[in-house]
Structures are given as C-alpha cells and as structure tokens.
Design a protein around this motif. Structure first.
Motif, PDB file in Angstrom:
ATOM      1  N   GLN A   1      12.386  25.620 131.672  1.00 38.38           N
ATOM      2  CA  GLN A   1      13.060  26.530 132.592  1.00 38.38           C
ATOM      3  C   GLN A   1      12.067  27.563 133.091  1.00 38.38           C
ATOM      4  N   ALA A   2      12.215  27.942 134.362  1.00 39.97           N
ATOM      5  CA  ALA A   2      11.277  28.857 135.015  1.00 39.97           C
ATOM      6  C   ALA A   2      11.815  30.279 134.996  1.00 39.97           C
ATOM      7  N   SER A   3      12.399  30.692 133.875  1.00 38.42           N
ATOM      8  CA  SER A   3      13.070  31.994 133.838  1.00 38.42           C
ATOM      9  C   SER A   3      12.085  33.151 134.008  1.00 38.42           C
ATOM     10  N   ASN A   4      10.932  33.123 133.326  1.00 36.54           N
ATOM     11  CA  ASN A   4       9.979  34.224 133.465  1.00 36.54           C
ATOM     12  C   ASN A   4       9.356  34.259 134.850  1.00 36.54           C
ATOM     13  N   PHE A   5       9.067  33.090 135.401  1.00 39.69           N
ATOM     14  CA  PHE A   5       8.526  33.041 136.770  1.00 39.69           C
ATOM     15  C   PHE A   5       9.534  33.610 137.764  1.00 39.69           C
ATOM     16  N   LEU A   6      10.795  33.214 137.648  1.00 39.85           N
ATOM     17  CA  LEU A   6      11.804  33.702 138.586  1.00 39.85           C
ATOM     18  C   LEU A   6      12.099  35.181 138.353  1.00 39.85           C
ATOM     19  N   ARG A   7      11.931  35.649 137.111  1.00 39.27           N
ATOM     20  CA  ARG A   7      12.089  37.077 136.855  1.00 39.27           C
ATOM     21  C   ARG A   7      11.017  37.871 137.608  1.00 39.27           C
ATOM     22  N   ALA A   8       9.768  37.398 137.541  1.00 44.56           N
ATOM     23  CA  ALA A   8       8.702  38.059 138.296  1.00 44.56           C
ATOM     24  C   ALA A   8       8.915  37.904 139.802  1.00 44.56           C
ATOM     25  N   PHE A   9       9.421  36.733 140.224  1.00 42.67           N
ATOM     26  CA  PHE A   9       9.669  36.472 141.645  1.00 42.67           C
ATOM     27  C   PHE A   9      10.687  37.469 142.211  1.00 42.67           C
TER      28      PHE A   9
ATOM     29  N   LEU B   1       2.745  36.240 140.167  1.00 44.72           N
ATOM     30  CA  LEU B   1       3.298  34.891 140.257  1.00 44.72           C
ATOM     31  C   LEU B   1       2.279  33.833 139.855  1.00 44.72           C
ATOM     32  N   ALA B   2       0.995  34.092 140.121  1.00 39.91           N
ATOM     33  CA  ALA B   2      -0.030  33.119 139.723  1.00 39.91           C
ATOM     34  C   ALA B   2      -0.097  33.017 138.205  1.00 39.91           C
ATOM     35  N   CYS B   3      -0.047  34.146 137.509  1.00 38.51           N
ATOM     36  CA  CYS B   3      -0.048  34.116 136.041  1.00 38.51           C
ATOM     37  C   CYS B   3       1.188  33.400 135.513  1.00 38.51           C
ATOM     38  N   GLU B   4       2.366  33.741 136.051  1.00 39.90           N
ATOM     39  CA  GLU B   4       3.602  33.124 135.565  1.00 39.90           C
ATOM     40  C   GLU B   4       3.631  31.625 135.862  1.00 39.90           C
ATOM     41  N   LEU B   5       3.092  31.222 137.016  1.00 39.89           N
ATOM     42  CA  LEU B   5       2.999  29.787 137.297  1.00 39.89           C
ATOM     43  C   LEU B   5       2.079  29.104 136.294  1.00 39.89           C
ATOM     44  N   GLY B   6       0.992  29.767 135.931  1.00 42.94           N
ATOM     45  CA  GLY B   6       0.095  29.195 134.929  1.00 42.94           C
ATOM     46  C   GLY B   6       0.781  29.004 133.594  1.00 42.94           C
ATOM     47  N   PHE B   7       1.574  30.000 133.169  1.00 46.01           N
ATOM     48  CA  PHE B   7       2.318  29.856 131.918  1.00 46.01           C
ATOM     49  C   PHE B   7       3.324  28.715 132.013  1.00 46.01           C
ATOM     50  N   LEU B   8       4.018  28.618 133.155  1.00 48.49           N
ATOM     51  CA  LEU B   8       5.016  27.554 133.323  1.00 48.49           C
ATOM     52  C   LEU B   8       4.356  26.179 133.351  1.00 48.49           C
TER      53      LEU B   8
END
Length: 1193
Positions: free
Chosen positions: A571-579, A551-558
């Motif tokens: 949109q936070a699609s990749n972050f929510l996918r990892a979530f 989630l830390a990596c995906e938040l960084g990308f977002l």
C-alpha cells in the motif's frame, strides 16, 4: 412423537402409521403408557370468527390424506408454512390462505423429523440423512450420517454451522459451507432428542427425562435438571424460565402423561412451583406477547394457555378440530401470531390471533410462478376504427407458404468449422507416439478463437443501440460489456480484516499489486508505471534528502517494498500522505475528497493525465535541487543535486523551440524543456497515428499574444519544434469529450473493417468479369457476396490504430519525421547514420468507464527482462494488466485495442530501444547507521530529564540476526465505514484509516537488554479523529510540537531507522507485528519477524492477547489502565525467551500440551486477567522485575 401403546380411546391411528415415525423418543420407552380417557373431557365450542388477541382456527388443508404429518415449521424468511410427513414428502403453503407453494419428495422411505429454514434454502432431517433444498425443491446438498445413526433434531448455531442430535452417544457439528462434519461431542446414552439454545447455554432434552445445560463453546455439561422419572416429551426456554412436560413412571403400569409441568429458574438453577394443567401435555411453547404465556398441546387436540408462574384456568382451553385424528407436530411462528398443527390424518391446521396474520415481523417477498396469460387476453373489437389489424389472428386460407416459413437450408443448424492449425505449430511440432508437442507461437489471444466477423458485428450492434455518451455518462445499460478483470476491484473485509482475504485469486504472479482503499489511490496504476521504468526505479531508490515530505524519497521507499514482495500487495499510504501535503497537488485539483472517490464524480481520465504531468515535474524538481547540509550524517547527497543535472530531465525531457510570429513580421523564439506531449486531434475522421503524433509534437496554431513591436495583443502564429528526441516519449491522449471519443472509435472501425473490405473487393473482382465500383458498401450488402466467408484472420483482429513501434528522426531539411514500424522490423544502416531511433510501446494507461462502480484506472505495462529475472528467474518480456491488486498477463494486441464505450486511452509511454546503457542502474542503499544517532526533538518543551530511551552506542550497532523488541501505537484519522445487514451481522465497507503515533524499539541482547533505543512520537499534520488513549496511551497534545513534552520526530526520520534495521537483518520480536508493519507501511521479510501472537497460537483457535500471555506465563499484570509501547515490547521479548525455554526443554509435544492448558485456562476465565486479590491467587506481582537492570530507567 411415538404413541404406540397409548389408550386407543384417545383416537385412532391411520393404518399407515407405525412405531418408527417418532422424531423424539425411543419407542421402547413409551410401551405401556396409560392415559385416562375419562379423566377430563372439556367441551370446547369451535370458534366461528377470529377475535383479536385470541387464537382460533384460520384455515386447514389436507396435504396427503392418511399420511401423518410428522413435522411443521414456519419459514423464518418468507411467508411460508412447511410440513413433512411420514413418507418423506415435504410441502409448503403460502400465507394465511394456505395456497400450495411447492411440494417435493425429500426421502424415499424415512419420515421427516425436523425442518429448519435458512436464508438460502430449507434443511430437512430424516433418520440418517440431512438434505438442503431450495424453496422450489432443487437439491443444494445431501449429507448422509454415519451408519447406525438415529437423528431426531438439529439446531443452527450460526449462519454456517449446525448441531445434529439423536438416539446415539454423540452430537455432530456440521459445517454448511463445506458440508463436512467438523467435530463430535460425546453425550450420555440414550442421546439427545430435543435441542434448544439461549445466549448462555445449549439445552439438550434426553429421553430419560433429563434436561442438560451445556457450554456454547465446549458443549460440556454445566448443569442438569432431572425433570421426569419416565421420559421427556417437550420443553421450551424463555428469558430465565425453562418449562418441560413429559411422562412419569407408574411402576409396572408403564408411563403416563404427567399433568404437572416442571418449571425452572435459570438464574438460581433450581425448580420453582410446578404448574398443574388440565390437559395431557404433549407439546409446549412459550408465546411471549405482553406476558410469558405458555401454550400446552395435548395429543387429542386440546390447547391450553396459561402463565408459567400462575394457575391454569379451564376457560383458557381451546380445541383443534382434528376429526378424531391425533396431533403429531406443532410450531409457532416467529411473530407469535400463528400456530400450526399437523395431525395423523395428513391435515395441517393454521390458527391465528389476528385477522391479518403475518408469520414473520419482516418477511422478504416470495417468488411466485407467473400466472398463465392465455385465458386472460382481452377481447378485440375489430369494428373499431383505431384497432390495429395486426392484433387480429388470421386463419391460414391458402396453400401458399407464409413469409415466416423459412426454407430448411436456412434453419438447419450447422456446426462451426474449426480453424486450421497454425503452420508454425505444424512446423515445430515433435511427435511422441500419437501425441504432438509444439511451443505456443502466441499468434492468437489465449483461450480465444476468432470466428465469423459478422457475428462479432451483430454483437456490437446490440450495444450500439444504446445512445452513446462515452464521456461522463450517468447510466450505462450494458454494464457487462466491461470484462471482469477490468472492473474495479474491492477488498472484502471480515472479522479478521485482511488476513483471510485471498489476494492470490487476483494475482498469481510474483509482482506486487497496490491496495485501493487509501484516499487518492487512483494513481496506483501510474505508480506501477514508474516502478517498471528501470532508470526511474534506480533513481528514486538511490535518492535521499532532508525534506520531510519528498515524493522522490517516498517513491524510493515504496519501490523497495515492491522489490521485496513476492506477490503480496503493498500500500502506498506514506507516499500518498506526502502527496496530500504538496501545495501544487492541491492547487491542480489532484487531491480528491472521499465522497468524490466513492460516488465516481471524479473525471479519472483527465485526472490521471494531470497527475502524470505533475509527478514528472515534481520528480524533476526534487532530484534537480541542490541539497543543503545532510540531516543524516554519513548519508551521501544525491548525485543529481551535486551535478546540477536531473535524470528525469535526461530521460523524459525534450528541448523545444517555441516561435511566435506576429503579422507585423516580428518573430520571437524561446527555448524550454518539456517532459510530455499532448495529442491534438484533427477534424478529419481517418488519420494515421504517426502523422497525428508528429503534428501534436510540432504544433502550429493561431492565437492572440502580446507583441512588443505593436505594443498590443495581436493574432500570432505559434510554432513548436523539437531539437532532440527524449529517451522516453510520454503522451497524454486527452480524450476528455465525446468528440475525441468519436475520433478514436472511427479509427478503430476503419482499422477493423478496411482489411475485410479489401478482401471482399478482390474476391468480387476475381469472380465477375465486368467492372464495377465498390464505394463504402454496407455490411448487409457485403454479406450477400456469394462464396465469401468471414473467417477473421489473426492479423485483422490485431490491426490496431496505435502502433507497437515507431521510427522517429530529426532531419535538417524536413524536421521531425514519425512513421510506424511493423513488429520485428529494424532500422537500416543508412537510417541509423541519419540519427533515426526506434520507440517501442511499453505503457498504456486506460480509463475504464463503468457506471455501476464509478469507473477505475488500469495500466497495461510491458515488463522487461530484468524484472522477470529478479522475480521469477527467467529472461523474457511480457505484457501485464495492472488493476490495483489484480495482475494478469495479457496479449500485446489486447493492450492496444480500445472500445471507447468502456475503455478510453489516457496515457501512452514509448521508450527508445536500447536506452538503458546511458544510465547507471546500480542501487546503492543511501541509508546508513547515522540515522540511529541522536537527533533533536521537534517538541519545544521536551527535556533530557524526560528521555525514555538511550540511543545506541557505536559498539552497540545491531548486526544480522540480533533481536529487537518492537511495538507501535496508532491513532485514527478516519473512522471505519460499515453497514449492518438484515441478519444483524456487520459488513465493513471501508476500514478505519490509522496513522502511527509512537514507535518503540528495545535492545534484545547484551547488558542493556530491554533498554529502549528508539521511542519516537510521530508528528502528524493531519486531523486526528480518535487518539485511542485507552489502547495507545497517546493523549491529545502529545503529537503537537508546540505543547508536547515527548520526543517528537517526523515519520520519515523514524521510518529510516526501521529501514536501516531491516536492511541490517535484525529479527523483530513483538505481538501483532503484522498490523504494526502494515500501518507503518514497511515490508519486512518473514524470516525477520518473530510474532508472539503466532508462537502461542493453536490452529483454528482464537488469538491470545499480550496481557493474558504475560499474566499466564510471566506472572505480570500489564496494560491494566492503558497501553505503553515500552512495556509491551519488553514483555514480547520475555515471552519469546519463555517460548524458547518451553520448546527446548520439552519438545514440540510438551509445548502443545502447554498450549492446550493455556486455552483451557483462558476459556474458564473468559480470557480476562483476574485481579491481584483474586481467589486463585494468580495475580500479577508488581515486585517481579522482568529486566532488573532497567527498572529505574
């Protein structure tokens, strides 16, 4: 029709009729028309009753006696019959009883020539005017045509566009949305008098006797029938048949009605056997029921029914009783059950084929005027014992005034006095001439002027009459208590998806919102909260680890996307996918089902507080873990992992000491780290927020616990104390029941009324000399104090319970001390020496309770100077409301005010003043060129011989402005949710959820131009509902690591490659890249995107497919069976080269001509690529090598 010059033996005109009333034909063409009055006189007996299946007169009504009815029309939405007469007056009649519904003047002088009903109103066409009115007669718009126009007919091409034709050399297209003429189509003189439409053609009837068939898109003539030698009277289309009636030329004798109807077969485009009828045809209509019947109407009222391919019989003739008048108009209802006739005497005749006639198959309910109730009151028997005497009218028998006769002083309206100008404005004002300029002191909410508090209280009292259930209410009668900007925002999807949705209407700032249509997007507000905490933003953007779902990596990308955006939503699609893959999140109930989100069953207030606790713990854990061998060579390991200390722990963490004291006297002390605190509410109703916060942090409670000394569970007193203060104090409000909601409501009321009570007391004590005690007076009693005004001061309205600043200190003697600070107050030197700190409120997350939408979550965030400096180039602080993609600046007082009827607090963030210097706020991009190097495939069966790409060499590493061809293929995770409207159009409720399945990048220059260096198939753990094999080339099993033979990687691995290319500054070339980047969840600067779908596009025209462009410009036949991303990326690159060649050689003007030829060719071929052996010889030669050096790859 204009019948001037016809044999007067057929009937008499009303004296008011003149030759200008003809809605279809040129009067000059009908001079000298002869009809033989003795040729046929069919005796027709009037029908006395309605026979099922046979048409007979049901009702007739006189609209305006003596004024010819020039147009009739059955309403297509309601059970109404419309008529328009020769003097520009329109009337409507309701149902088969023909009760008058509405009547109004459309034009002062000109006759009404055509009537057309729509969903929102009714269109009336006169000679040079088009007017749209509601069914009650209110004008919606009034459009005047060009001078000299002589309009006769109109036709709706879709819901928002119509065509108007008449006796001029053009047909005008009108946009009903903007009420503007969009284009003109040139036609032959004398013009178009009648227009019909089918699913293949526009049919235009000309006064010269011809019927032309025109293309639906270009309006060009496709075919033409020369029906009559004299003039055309009427025609109609049904299926593959066209029937027309008209006048034939008799040489010097003029024109005469032709009793032969011309019938044409539209499949073979030729005439079939003419149909001879026994009446002089003036109107005709197809009335398809069980067969394709034709109704032929004569001027004298004779009506004959026959089959277009059969023989007419005298037995099928009926007569409309016009009492010697001539028929001037005719129409058929959409249900084919009713016919309407308008005559020259002002009468409208309704014929029906059924006793219970319905004009439409499905009509909506017509709004009728309410009947007068004065004469319908029931009689009252005052002798009855149970009759209330209050119902009996009482005469005025005395001269004494009634209780309802208020004195004039109380009922005289008086304007509100304007509030005085702020002294700060007068002090800083500079005068130029007679105008004064002053900066806004921002002491009041924008566009709001507070007046008497009494009016405000009465307004809230009307809401409070509803039974309160602020937590989990099922119904909320006062829905509109929720201000519009706080309500749940939704995206309205059109045929173009999101391309024409105006996000700027909701966000006029340069900060990026987040789209809400993704599953579990309820946490959008908390993502924004973390983004606007500078240390957290820098931490996650510097973080990079080898875990697939971090989630830390995906938040960084977002957060990187939010940084790049200039007001466009992300949109936070990749972050929510990892979530969704984190087991702890599922165990805590943080993963919502789609049904719970849509129906509003989720307890969002409690959910976001659990999510807040989870995300802080998860980020703390992920950034604290010691990373193993790097997955990406050259990527520096996290500084947090190497030092064993987490920035999240330093930022939010607070070391607490938990003490358990058993009644046996044994005390157990344990130390732990907590990242947030929860408010615990007391029983009393009045409390200071700082005091409650202190008791919640230093919590003391009694509970059952295990005692090692007693060796059993014993009542123990548990006490919590803190050893240090965090830099960011996170508070969960825990307003999860009606009890906590009532507590917040009580605090708000106390803070609002207490200052007013004090002012009333001081006023009354000064006015009266005797002493008295004022104990909690009611509002009605307070309002009776003489001489008191309730002009609310700004500071009263801003006296909120939550303080905007707090002072916190840990002393050795008294422990934790918490107190409120007023705005602008600073610490003294002695307080600073004691270690006191000031905390400022920067975040408030609230749960908006709206029964209509199921509720939503919003965040009030105080955005700091660094964010404004990066986005807007200014240095100031401002509070903003973040409601998904709606972002709006607000006043700080509004953010801290709560009405728990609809706005319930959930999470609070206080930050220590000037805490930034403790942290390194520099961002060092952890993604380097090593991510492009060769990596092992996840697929077990993948072999090197099956490789479809060659990785980049060290000397091929991309540079800024290099070209890279890109294409992506997708699969569907969730199908689209749509509804079908009553008019047949489709409305998208929720779009399909797509996931990227394959990403291909090819070299754009060099000796290996066109050779792929990335061709990754993306492994997915989520269920795929549709592989879209026809369009994506992805087959079941390609994404399964156990059986796939493809080069299978994780989404994160390929994402890092694309991020490196974007950060390097390469330019991506592809077709439809906007959708590709959106699904991949990448924000790419516009200057780095070259999209061939826009290079070869003309404004307000359709987008052209890659396959058609490749065939037209490159002579290539691609995507013949399925799509291949390597082929598509190469083709897009060559199309870009072709574009540069065309625009460089001929300039923009020549290139525009090329585009026009492209669109012309596409329309002729219906945008379909012809086969290789097609007649025009423009197939795609397979021998053509686009990139000869790589054809063997």
């Amino acid at each position: 029709m204009n019948f001037e010059g016809l044999d007067p033996g057929l009937g008499e005109y009303t004296p008011g009729l003149d030759s200008s009333m003809d809605p279809r034909l040129d009067p000059a063409l009908l001079q000298g028309v002869e009809l033989d009055p003795d040729a046929l006189a069919v005796p027709v007996s009037e029908s006395m009753h309605i026979v099922e299946g046979m048409y007979s007169e049901l009702h007739s009504v006189a609209a305006e006696v003596g004024i010819p009815v020039t147009a009739t029309h059955f309403d297509l939405q309601e059970e109404l019959l419309w008529m328009g007469n020769h003097r520009g007056h329109a009337s409507s009649f309701f149902g088969p009883t023909m009760g008058r519904y509405s009547s109004f003047q459309v034009h002062m002088t000109d006759d009404i020539r055509h009537i057309q009903s729509m969903d929102t109103g009714v269109l009336f066409l006169t000679k040079n005017n088009l007017k749209c009115l509601t069914r009650g007669g209110l004008i919606m718009f009034d459009y005047t045509t060009e001078e000299g126009a002589d309009m006769h007919s109109l036709i709706l091409t879709d819901n928002n566009t119509l065509l108007m034709g008449g006796l001029q050399n053009y047909v005008a297209e009108l946009d009903l949305t903007t009420v503007q003429e969009t284009q003109k189509f040139t036609v032959e003189v004398p013009g178009v008098a009648i227009m019909r439409q089918s699913n293949r053609f526009f049919f235009c009837g000309h006064t010269s006797g011809k019927v032309s068939l025109r293309d639906l898109r270009t309006f060009k003539i496709e075919h033409e029938f020369d029906a009559f030698s004299g003039s055309l009277s009427d025609f109609d289309i049904h299926g593959n048949l066209l029937a027309a009636c008209g006048f034939s030329s008799r040489g010097l004798n003029g024109l005469s009605c032709d009793r032969f109807l011309m019938v044409y077969d539209l499949r073979m485009m030729r005439a079939i056997t003419p149909l001879q009828v026994h009446v002089d045809p003036l109107f005709l209509r197809f009335i398809p029921t069980y067969t394709s019947r034709l109704a032929i109407i004569s001027q004298t009222g004779q009506c004959q029914f026959c089959e277009p391919t059969g023989l007419a019989s005298l037995a099928d003739i009926f007569h409309v009783n016009t009492v010697g008048q001539l028929l001037m108009s005719f129409d058929v209802s959409s249900s084919k059950q009713a016919l309407s006739f308008g005559d020259s005497g002002g009468c409208v005749h309704l014929w029906s084929s059924a006793p219970e006639v319905s004009f439409n198959s499905y009509s909506r309910e017509t709004e009728l005027a309410l009947p007068c109730l004065v004469d319908s009151l029931p009689q009252l028997d005052w002798n009855h014992e149970l009759m209330p005497l209050s119902l009996l009218p009482m005469p005025l028998t005395s001269t004494e005034p009634l209780l309802s006769d208020w004195p004039t002083s109380l009922i005289t309206p008086s304007p509100r006095r304007a509030p005085p100008v702020d002294p700060e404005i007068l002090r800083t004002m500079k005068t130029v001439g007679f105008i004064g300029y002053a900066p806004n002191p921002r002491t009041r909410p924008r566009n709001q002027v507070p007046y008497k508090i009494k009016d405000t209280e009465l307004e809230y009292d009307s809401y409070n009459q509803v039974p309160e259930s602020p937590i989990g209410r099922d119904e909320e009668p006062h829905l509109y208590m929720v201000p519009k900007k706080y309500r749940k925002v939704t995206i309205k999807y059109s045929k173009l998806g999101l391309e024409d949705f105006d996000f700027k209407h909701y966000n006029r700032t340069l900060f990026a919102g987040l789209e809400p249509h993704i599953p579990n997007a309820y946490c959008n507000c908390m993502i924004q909260v973390l983004y606007f905490l500078e240390p957290v933003r820098c931490l996650v953007q510097n973080h990079l680890c080898q875990k697939e779902f971090c989630l830390a990596c995906e938040l960084g990308f977002l957060f990187h996307m939010l940084d790049l955006s200039r007001g466009d939503p992300c949109q936070a699609s990749n972050f929510l996918r990892a979530f969704r893959t984190i087991p702890e999140a599922s165990a805590l109930g943080l993963i919502l089902a789609d049904s719970d989100e849509q129906t509003g069953k989720a307890r969002l207030g409690r959910l976001i507080q659990s999510w807040n606790r989870f995300i802080l713990a998860q980020l703390h854990q992920e950034t604290l873990e010691q990373e193993g061998p790097q997955a990406y060579r050259g990527a520096s390991s996290s500084t947090l992992g190497s030092s064993g200390e987490s920035v999240i722990g330093r930022l939010f963490g607070c070391e607490v000491e938990n003490s358990s004291l058993c009644r046996c006297g044994k005390e157990t002390v344990r130390s732990s780290l907590t990242l947030l605190f929860t408010i615990h509410y007391p029983e009393q109703k009045e409390y200071d927020f700082a005091e409650i916060l202190k008791k919640s942090i230093c919590l003391e409670q009694s509970t059952q616990a295990w005692c090692d000394n007693c060796e059993k569970y014993q009542p123990t007193v548990q006490t919590r104390n803190i050893r240090c203060l965090p830099d960011v104090l996170v508070i969960n409000c825990e307003v999860n029941s009606a009890k906590e909601a009532e507590f917040w409501k009580a605090q708000t009321e106390v803070r609002l009324i207490s200052p007013l009570v004090a002012r009333i007391y001081n006023h009354a004590f000064t006015k009266f000399s005797h002493k008295y005690t004022l104990k909690y007076p009611l509002m009605e009693e307070l309002c009776n104090v003489e001489g008191l005004t309730f002009d609310t001061q700004a500071e009263d309205m801003r006296h909120v319970w939550i303080p905007l600043s707090l002072k916190m200190c840990i002393s050795k003697t008294q422990g934790l001390e918490v107190s409120s600070l007023s705005e602008g107050e600073e610490l003294t030197e002695s307080e600073e020496a004691e270690g006191a700190s000031v905390y400022d409120l920067v975040v408030i997350v609230s749960h908006i309770q709206d029964a209509r939408t199921g509720g939503n979550l919003v965040a009030h965030i105080k955005v700091g100077e660094t964010y404004h400096q990066r986005k807007e180039g200014v240095t100031h602080q401002q509070w903003y409301l973040f409601n998904d993609f709606l972002i709006e600046p607000i006043d700080k007082a509004e953010s801290a005010q709560f009405d728990v009827n609809w706005k319930v607090p959930a999470v609070l963030y206080y930050v220590k003043r000037n805490y930034h210097p403790k942290y390194d706020l520099r961002i060092k991009n952890p993604i380097d060129a090593s991510v492009l190097l060769t990596e092992a495939s996840l697929a077990r069966k993948q072999r090197k011989s099956h490789a479809t790409f060659i990785p980049l060499m060290v000397n091929e590493m991309p540079q800024a402005a290099d070209l890279v061809g890109l294409d992506a293929e997708f699969v569907t995770l969730n199908q689209e949710e749509a509804e079908l409207r009553s008019d047949g159009t489709k409305s998208t409720i929720k779009p399909s959820q797509m996931s990227v399945a394959r990403i291909t990048c090819v070299r754009g220059q060099g000796t290996n131009e066109g050779v792929p260096f990335i061709d990754d198939y993306i492994s997915t753990q989520e269920q795929v509902v549709d592989y879209l094999t026809q369009y994506s080339g992805i087959k079941p099993g390609d994404l399964d690591a156990k059986i796939s033979s493809k080069h299978l990687t994780t989404l994160k691995s390929t994402y890092l490659k694309l991020r490196f290319l974007i950060d390097t500054g390469v330019r991506f070339v592809g077709h439809g890249l906007q959708k590709d980047f959106r699904v991949i969840n990448l924000m790419v600067p516009k200057e780095q995107v070259i999209d061939t779908v826009y290079l070869f596009h003309m404004p307000r025209k359709r987008m052209i497919s890659l396959r058609f462009l490749a065939w037209y410009f490159l002579d290539l036949n691609i995507q013949s069976e399925t799509h291949d991303s390597i082929e598509d990326a190469r083709t897009a690159l060559q199309l870009y080269r072709k574009y540069l060649e065309l625009s460089h050689n001929g300039g923009q003007e020549e290139f525009r001509k090329v585009l026009k030829a492209l669109y012309e060719k596409g329309r002729k071929l219906d945008w379909k690529v012809p086969d290789i052996d097609s007649a025009d010889g423009q197939g795609s030669p397979k021998s053509t090598a686009v990139f000869p050096s790589v054809m063997g790859l």
